[in-house]
Design a protein around this motif. Sequence first.
Motif, short mmCIF file in Angstrom:
data_model
loop_
_atom_site.label_atom_id
_atom_site.label_comp_id
_atom_site.label_asym_id
_atom_site.label_seq_id
_atom_site.Cartn_x
_atom_site.Cartn_y
_atom_site.Cartn_z
N ASP A 306 0.82 -1.22 0.00
CA ASP A 306 0.00 0.00 0.00
C ASP A 306 0.85 1.27 0.00
OD1 ASP A 306 0.81 -0.87 2.60
OD2 ASP A 306 -0.37 0.76 3.46
N GLU A 307 0.26 2.32 -0.55
CA GLU A 307 0.74 3.70 -0.41
C GLU A 307 2.19 3.91 -0.84
OE1 GLU A 307 -2.04 5.53 3.03
OE2 GLU A 307 -0.45 4.27 3.81
N TRP A 356 -2.46 -5.52 0.57
CA TRP A 356 -3.44 -4.44 0.53
C TRP A 356 -3.83 -4.21 -0.92
CZ3 TRP A 356 -5.16 -3.69 5.19
CH2 TRP A 356 -4.32 -3.79 6.29
N TRP A 373 -9.13 -2.06 1.89
CA TRP A 373 -9.20 -1.18 3.07
C TRP A 373 -9.92 0.11 2.78
CZ3 TRP A 373 -5.73 3.22 3.60
CH2 TRP A 373 -4.77 3.32 2.58
N TYR A 397 -11.20 0.35 11.37
CA TYR A 397 -9.94 0.93 11.84
C TYR A 397 -10.16 1.52 13.24
CZ TYR A 397 -7.08 0.49 7.59
OH TYR A 397 -6.33 0.00 6.54
N TRP A 446 -3.84 0.51 14.09
CA TRP A 446 -2.61 1.20 13.71
C TRP A 446 -2.17 1.99 14.93
CZ3 TRP A 446 -0.88 -0.55 9.24
CH2 TRP A 446 -1.80 -1.07 8.32
#
Length: 505
Positions: A306-307, A356, A373, A397, A446
């Motif tokens: 991810d990201e 992810w 997500w 989350y 997280w």
Amino acid sequence: MKNTLALVVCLIFLSYQPFSAGELNIIPKPVTVVASPGNFIIKNFCEIHVPSEGKELKKLADFLKNSVENKTGRKLVVKHGNTSGGIFLVLNAAAVKETDGYDLKVDENKITLTGNNNRGIFYGIQTLKMILARGKETYFPCCKITDYPRYPHRGFMLDASRHFQSTNFVKSVLDMMASLKLNVFHWHLIDDDGWRIESKKYPKLNEIGSYLDSLNAKQRNGYYTQSEIKEILKYAESLYIKVIPEIEMPGHSRAVMASYPELLCSTNDGGNTYCAGKEKSYEFLKNAVSEIIDIFKPEIIHVGGDERPKGIWEKCPECKQMIVKKKLANEDMLQNYFMKEICNFISKKGVKTLAWAENIKDGIPSNQIVEGWHPGESWDAARRGYYTVNADNWYTYFDYPSYPRTDKPDWMPVLNLEKAYSFNPTPDSLKEDEKKFVLGSECALWTELVLENDVQYQIFPRILAFSEAVWSPEKNKNYENFLGRVKAIKPFINSNGFEFEKGAW
Ligand code: ACM
Ligand code: ZN
């Protein structure tokens, strides 16, 4: 006189009334609960019977014995073979057809717990433990319970990278998960803020990558030794919990880059992303992943994905060269190539990958499960015929606040208990043949802003709602009924070492 008589009749009637099914206060709510009059009184030397051939059943019987003894102070004995009274543990997949399901029949003289398999028996024992947790009782109310999970993948993700947690704490998390019938511990062990696995192949990952200088450094830092990890794995296995270690790539890797900066693009000094043009990035990851597979022997490994910061690779001569060499369209396709290289390597070792959701329209490695997500990502995956775990952040989350708070970032939406409870991992908008691709869900903690001691306030009581979303049939869900059980079950959660959120939930 008439009134007194009426009162006596009324009291007699009430004393014979079975408890209402809600009074059992089981979370997640079983598929069916039918109450009947009477109680099974736990007497001293109450027997737990297991068939002589069942080694695993014997372990489960010991687990039940210890749990009941700790709660009631009564002594129990585990026995082989049949007699007329006591608690009977029976495996019978013909009688209990649903995978991991159990039937529990409590009569005044006898309790029969029948499991589809050992896991089913384990979940039945968790139900017994929760029934007993109502107060100081030393009895089980008579009832008949039929129960089985809605999904096979019922996970909790804990981020050990942003803030590191102790081994004992992780074990208490596993205990809590087992009591809520959650069966997947997704352990987010590697991210920008720390590498948390002892590496004998790459010692700088620990010397540097596990001790980055940052806010709360003392409480944030450290790593699990290989023997601590093995101890946790054994503990998880005894609770029928599968552990999925996560190793982030190609982004979210500042801890690796601080340790081995030669893995960065030459144009990305101080960055957090592997250079996808350098052979040594692939070599490092294959070696690191092999070491992790040797330690964990996992069924599934999470490979992040991810990201990835955009615009990094397109400035790097080696990444650009790789795009040309492999005839790739752009940076996104370079990520697709990168992930396939590593995932195919993992797959050849007989391990599945979970990642992810990222550009899944471009295709995913074989044997990969997609973890959605963002809202809708898992439905997209299911429609494409990919197995998926729906961890829609709006509902799962638990670093998000459960009420409006000024000490949380503005971008975090409020996720209160009712919203968490309304989560349905498989919406009706999916066609019947698409629904089968939704394996379940994970809730996530997280820990950028969450120290070990604060984990409890973030996850409770919302993880109770989550457990019901992944275990109980959607049609059985009712928020008011759930709320009553949440309040009743609080002392049980507290007695297991966890507090609820102190503010509104
Ligand atoms: C994620 O929350 N970045 C998976
Ligand atoms: Zn590069």
